[in-house]
Design a protein around this motif. Sequence first.
Motif, PDB file in Angstrom:
ATOM      1  N   SER A  20       1.077  13.207  -8.716  1.00  0.00           N
ATOM      2  CA  SER A  20      -0.089  13.902  -8.449  1.00  0.00           C
ATOM      3  C   SER A  20       0.228  15.275  -7.419  1.00  0.00           C
ATOM      4  N   GLN A  21       1.465  15.552  -7.588  1.00  0.00           N
ATOM      5  CA  GLN A  21       1.659  16.698  -6.449  1.00  0.00           C
ATOM      6  C   GLN A  21       1.043  18.253  -6.840  1.00  0.00           C
ATOM      7  N   GLN A  22       0.025  18.477  -7.677  1.00  0.00           N
ATOM      8  CA  GLN A  22      -0.986  19.390  -7.919  1.00  0.00           C
ATOM      9  C   GLN A  22      -2.436  19.154  -7.548  1.00  0.00           C
TER      10      GLN A  22
ATOM     11  N   ALA B 252       1.628  24.483   5.063  1.00  0.00           N
ATOM     12  CA  ALA B 252       0.631  23.895   6.527  1.00  0.00           C
ATOM     13  C   ALA B 252      -0.701  24.328   6.002  1.00  0.00           C
ATOM     14  N   PRO B 253      -1.500  23.324   6.373  1.00  0.00           N
ATOM     15  CA  PRO B 253      -3.083  23.253   6.409  1.00  0.00           C
ATOM     16  C   PRO B 253      -3.683  24.186   7.178  1.00  0.00           C
ATOM     17  N   PRO B 254      -4.885  24.662   6.911  1.00  0.00           N
ATOM     18  CA  PRO B 254      -5.598  25.672   7.771  1.00  0.00           C
ATOM     19  C   PRO B 254      -5.844  24.737   9.092  1.00  0.00           C
ATOM     20  N   VAL B 255      -6.586  25.554  10.254  1.00  0.00           N
ATOM     21  CA  VAL B 255      -6.674  24.935  11.217  1.00  0.00           C
ATOM     22  C   VAL B 255      -7.748  23.947  11.265  1.00  0.00           C
ATOM     23  N   HIS B 256      -8.832  24.065  10.319  1.00  0.00           N
ATOM     24  CA  HIS B 256      -9.737  22.885  10.201  1.00  0.00           C
ATOM     25  C   HIS B 256      -9.258  22.312   9.031  1.00  0.00           C
ATOM     26  N   SER B 257      -8.384  21.229   9.218  1.00  0.00           N
ATOM     27  CA  SER B 257      -7.850  20.550   7.791  1.00  0.00           C
ATOM     28  C   SER B 257      -8.912  19.681   7.552  1.00  0.00           C
ATOM     29  N   VAL B 258      -9.080  19.290   6.325  1.00  0.00           N
ATOM     30  CA  VAL B 258      -9.751  18.279   5.710  1.00  0.00           C
ATOM     31  C   VAL B 258      -8.923  16.834   6.300  1.00  0.00           C
ATOM     32  N   HIS B 259      -7.806  16.825   6.700  1.00  0.00           N
ATOM     33  CA  HIS B 259      -7.236  15.664   7.318  1.00  0.00           C
ATOM     34  C   HIS B 259      -7.784  15.289   8.470  1.00  0.00           C
ATOM     35  N   GLN B 260      -8.173  16.483   9.487  1.00  0.00           N
ATOM     36  CA  GLN B 260      -8.729  16.217  10.610  1.00  0.00           C
ATOM     37  C   GLN B 260     -10.089  15.516  10.605  1.00  0.00           C
TER      38      GLN B 260
ATOM     39  N   ASP C  21      -3.036  15.842   2.170  1.00  0.00           N
ATOM     40  CA  ASP C  21      -3.719  14.754   2.999  1.00  0.00           C
ATOM     41  C   ASP C  21      -3.229  13.327   2.728  1.00  0.00           C
ATOM     42  N   TRP C  22      -2.884  13.110   1.284  1.00  0.00           N
ATOM     43  CA  TRP C  22      -2.089  11.909   0.900  1.00  0.00           C
ATOM     44  C   TRP C  22      -1.130  11.871   1.663  1.00  0.00           C
ATOM     45  N   LEU C  23      -0.205  12.808   1.722  1.00  0.00           N
ATOM     46  CA  LEU C  23       1.077  12.765   2.232  1.00  0.00           C
ATOM     47  C   LEU C  23       0.999  12.406   3.787  1.00  0.00           C
ATOM     48  N   LEU C  24      -0.043  12.910   4.358  1.00  0.00           N
ATOM     49  CA  LEU C  24      -0.172  12.431   5.843  1.00  0.00           C
ATOM     50  C   LEU C  24      -0.637  10.928   6.187  1.00  0.00           C
ATOM     51  N   GLU C  25      -1.378  10.570   5.334  1.00  0.00           N
ATOM     52  CA  GLU C  25      -1.966   9.293   5.214  1.00  0.00           C
ATOM     53  C   GLU C  25      -0.829   8.309   4.897  1.00  0.00           C
ATOM     54  N   THR C  26       0.032   8.597   3.874  1.00  0.00           N
ATOM     55  CA  THR C  26       1.152   7.726   3.449  1.00  0.00           C
ATOM     56  C   THR C  26       2.272   7.606   4.578  1.00  0.00           C
ATOM     57  N   HIS C  27       2.447   8.791   5.384  1.00  0.00           N
ATOM     58  CA  HIS C  27       3.329   8.737   6.648  1.00  0.00           C
ATOM     59  C   HIS C  27       3.016   7.796   7.704  1.00  0.00           C
ATOM     60  N   LYS C  28       1.637   8.007   7.733  1.00  0.00           N
ATOM     61  CA  LYS C  28       0.886   7.022   8.946  1.00  0.00           C
ATOM     62  C   LYS C  28       1.045   5.427   8.431  1.00  0.00           C
ATOM     63  N   ILE C  29       0.820   5.296   7.147  1.00  0.00           N
ATOM     64  CA  ILE C  29       0.958   3.818   6.706  1.00  0.00           C
ATOM     65  C   ILE C  29       2.455   3.322   6.901  1.00  0.00           C
TER      66      ILE C  29
ATOM     67  N   LEU D 104       0.751  -1.212   0.100  1.00  0.00           N
ATOM     68  CA  LEU D 104       0.069  -0.072  -0.046  1.00  0.00           C
ATOM     69  C   LEU D 104       1.032   1.274  -0.011  1.00  0.00           C
ATOM     70  N   SER D 105       1.922   1.360   0.855  1.00  0.00           N
ATOM     71  CA  SER D 105       2.693   2.360   0.802  1.00  0.00           C
ATOM     72  C   SER D 105       3.642   2.546  -0.547  1.00  0.00           C
ATOM     73  N   ASP D 106       3.929   1.776  -1.087  1.00  0.00           N
ATOM     74  CA  ASP D 106       4.721   1.791  -2.581  1.00  0.00           C
ATOM     75  C   ASP D 106       3.505   2.494  -3.423  1.00  0.00           C
ATOM     76  N   VAL D 107       2.247   2.196  -3.548  1.00  0.00           N
ATOM     77  CA  VAL D 107       1.399   2.596  -4.464  1.00  0.00           C
ATOM     78  C   VAL D 107       1.051   4.138  -4.051  1.00  0.00           C
ATOM     79  N   MET D 108       0.930   4.488  -2.646  1.00  0.00           N
ATOM     80  CA  MET D 108       0.609   5.793  -2.305  1.00  0.00           C
ATOM     81  C   MET D 108       1.651   6.775  -2.560  1.00  0.00           C
ATOM     82  N   LEU D 109       3.106   6.146  -2.470  1.00  0.00           N
ATOM     83  CA  LEU D 109       4.126   6.930  -2.813  1.00  0.00           C
ATOM     84  C   LEU D 109       4.150   7.460  -4.397  1.00  0.00           C
ATOM     85  N   GLU D 110       3.775   6.223  -4.987  1.00  0.00           N
ATOM     86  CA  GLU D 110       3.615   6.426  -6.734  1.00  0.00           C
ATOM     87  C   GLU D 110       2.480   7.408  -6.953  1.00  0.00           C
ATOM     88  N   ARG D 111       1.477   7.659  -6.051  1.00  0.00           N
ATOM     89  CA  ARG D 111       0.439   8.613  -6.195  1.00  0.00           C
ATOM     90  C   ARG D 111       0.951  10.066  -5.721  1.00  0.00           C
TER      91      ARG D 111
END
Length: 779
Positions: A709-711, A763-771, A717-725, A698-705
Motif C-alpha cells: 500500500s505504498q500509495q 517529511a510530514p507537515p508540522v501538524h502531522s496526522v501522526h502527532q 503514519d503506518w511506517l511510523l507505527e510499524t517502526h515503533k512496534i 503484528l509487525s509482520d502484518v504491518m510490513l505486508e501492509r
Amino acid sequence: MSGTNSMDMPEDVSKQWEILLLLLSSEEKKIDRTCDCEVDTMNYFLKNEGVRKILLHWLSQMRSTYARKTSDSDTALKCDSVSLLWRQRGNEKFRASMLLDSYECYNKSVLYATQDGDMFPLALANRSAALLRMKRFKECLSDISLALSHGYPREQRHKLLLRRADCHAELRARTEALAALDEARAHAAELRLSPASTAEFERLVRIMEKKMATQQETEVKKEGPLPELYMGENPNFVSGSNAIELRQNETVGRHVVTTAPTRRGDALFSEEPYAWVALPSPEPVCEGCGGAGTNPLPCVTCSRSIYCSVECRVPATHHRWECPGSTFNLYPTIGIAHLALRVLLVGAEDGFPPLSPSENPRTAMELFQGYAHVQAPLYARQTHPFHRMFGLLNNFDKMNNTDYIQYALTATMLTLYLENYTKFFSYLPSRVPYPLSQGQLRLFAAALLLRAMGQLVCNGHATLSLATVDHEDGRTVSEREVRRATAIYPSAAMMNHSCDPNIINTFYRNRLIVVCARELPANTEVLNCYGPARSREPAAHRRASLRAQYMFTCNCDACTDPQDGVLLFSAYLCQSCKGPVICSGSAKRAQCQQCHVPFQLQGALDTLERANELLLQAERAPSVEARIEHAHAAYKLKQHVLHRHHASLRAAADRLARHYADAGEFTKSVELIKQNIQSHEYQYGSFSVEVAHELRKLSDVMLERIFNSQQNPDYRDWLLETHKILTKAVQLTSLNYGPWEPLVARLKGHEALTAALLAESRAPPVHSVHQELHYNLKI
C-alpha cells in the motif's frame, strides 16, 4: 520374578522398561527404603541376584534389538552401504533443485559413513555443494575442510578447492578466496587434466576472478558479547552477580537475595551447566555446546550422537562411556536417568576432589559421608564444582517409596551397563583420590547415580529456544519454544519458587543467563518459577503440580491471593452486566459474580458448539473469502458468550486475523491482533514472552501492509507505527530469549528497513496526522 515371565510384555523392548520397573518395585516396596542412605540402598540392589539377572537380560535385549542395522536406510553403527543409499537419494534431490531435501539426505549419508573410509569425505563434499547453494557458506567451508582432511579423492580435489574459493568470495573474504583459487590452480596443474576438463576448469576460474575483481575485503561479523553479570561476578557465589548473595534461614532454607537495586534485564546469573543432555528436537542439537540447528558432525563410532564441529566433539570425552548405550536406544527410554549418568561421568572426567587431610576413606560409605559433611563454602569460586552438585537437595525423605525404589532400580541398571558394556570401572580408580576396592568403587558410582536422580527431579532445568515452524499454507511461519536439553545449574538452583517469578531464564546454547523481569529493590528475594505460573494455571492446579514433583505446598503470594485471576481467562460473558461468569468444570448452573443474575450455561455451550463448527468449515473452505465469512461468524458467536479476555476468543480472533492477512485486508488483521495484544498484556504482563510473540506477528502484518500500500495516504503514519512496534518487539524478544536469538536479528533487520523507508518518505507537515494518532495498542 516369575510374574515377569508370565505377563504379556510389549514387543518393543524399550517399552518393556516401565513395566519391568513396576513389577520389580511392587515386589520390593514392602520395605520402606526412603530413610536409607543411598549407599545402603544400592548395596542391597547390587547384591540382589534376581534383580541383576532381569536387568542384564533387558540390557542384552536392547543391544540385540537396536545396536545394529535396523533397515536398509538406518543403522545405529556405521555402515557405508546405508551412507551410499542416502548420498544417491541426495544426488537425485540435488539435481531436481530440491536443496533442503538433498541436504537432509546428505546429512544422513555423513551420519552413517565409516569415518576412516572412502564414503565419509564424499558425503561431506556432496553436502558442501548443497550448503553452497543454500548460502550457508561457513558450514560449507567446514565440510570442505573435513572432506579434504579425510582423504577426498585427489583427482577431484581441485573442484572442492574452487568451491572453497567461491565460499570465501561470497563471504567477502577476498584474501582467503584468492589463496583458495591459487591452491586450486596449483592442484589442477599437477593432475594433467584432459583438454575438455582443463577448459571447463579455466572457465570456472575466470568466473571466480570476475566475481572477485571488484570486491572489497569485508570484516567478518563476530557474534556480539554475552550480557555481563550486573556489577560483575560474585567471588562468594560462583556464576552469580555481585548484586545478589546466597543466604540461609530456617524458614525458607537456602535462598537468593539482592544486595543492590536492579533493573529489568540486568543479568543475575550466567552459568554453564554442571552436566546436561540433549533431548529429541526438531532440529539437531550439538552434544558438545548445545547449539541448535547445527550442521551435524556425528560421533566417530555411532550414528546417534552429533556435534556441530570437531572442536565440540573432541572435548566430549564422556561420550566414550555413553556411546554403546546410544546404539542400544537406552537414553530416550530412561528419561532423566540419562542426565544422572552424565553427572557421574562428568564427576569422573573432572576427577573427584579429596577430602580434608585428616580423612582417609576406604569404603564407599565413608567417602559418601565425607562428601556429605564438607565444611568448605560450597558456592565460593575456588570450591570444586562436585561439592556444589553433591550438596543439592534430593527430597528422598519426602518421596514415595515406590518412586524411590524405581530410581534405585534404574541406578542398578546403569551400573550394570557401565560394568558390562564399557571399561568405565577400569578408568574410575584413577579418578577417585582414595584406594577403594573395585566393589566399593562400583557401589560409590551406583550411589552417586541414585543421588543424582533425586537431585535432578527437584533441581533439573529444561533449556529452551525458538524453533521455526512452517504452516501448511506454505506462506506462513511461526516460532515456538522447544526444549533442546535438560541440565543442572547448581548456583541458579538456589533460587526459591514463586508462581509469580521476578526473573526470566534465557539460554545461549547450554549456558543459562538469568535476568531481572522487573526492577528489584535491595533485599528482595530472587524468585524462579518451577512449574506453571499464576498467569497460566489456577492456584489449585499449580499447588498439586508442585506437590507431585517438588514435594512442597506453595504458599507464595499468588497462591494465597483469594482472587485467582487466571480464572478470568476462561470466563463466560454475563448477558446482563457484561461481567465475567466463572464456572467450574462440572457446574451445571452459574451466576454472574458481579450482578448475581443466573447464567444460562447450556445455551452458551450450544452457541460455542456452533462457533466451533463454523471454524472447522472455515478451515475446509475452498476460498479465502469463504474462510473469512465462516471465521467471522464464529468470532461473533464467541464474542456473544465469552468474556473479552477468554483464551478461546483470542484464538478465534487470531485465526480470523490470519485469514484477513491472506486476503490482503491487512488493516482488519492489524486491529484484531492489537485487541489480542491488549488481552495478552492483561493476562501475562506488558513485558511477557506472549506479548513479544504477538508484537512480532503484528509487525509482520504491518510490513505486508506497507509493501502492498505504498500509495496509501496513511503510508507514512503506518511506517511510523510499524517502526515503533518493531522497536518494542526487539526489546521484548531480547529480554525473553536473549539478543543472540536469530529472531532478534530478523526483527532488527525489519526495524532498520522501516527506518530506511521513513528516511526516504516525504517529511510530514508540522501538524502531522501522526502527532494526533492514538494507537489502540498499549506499548
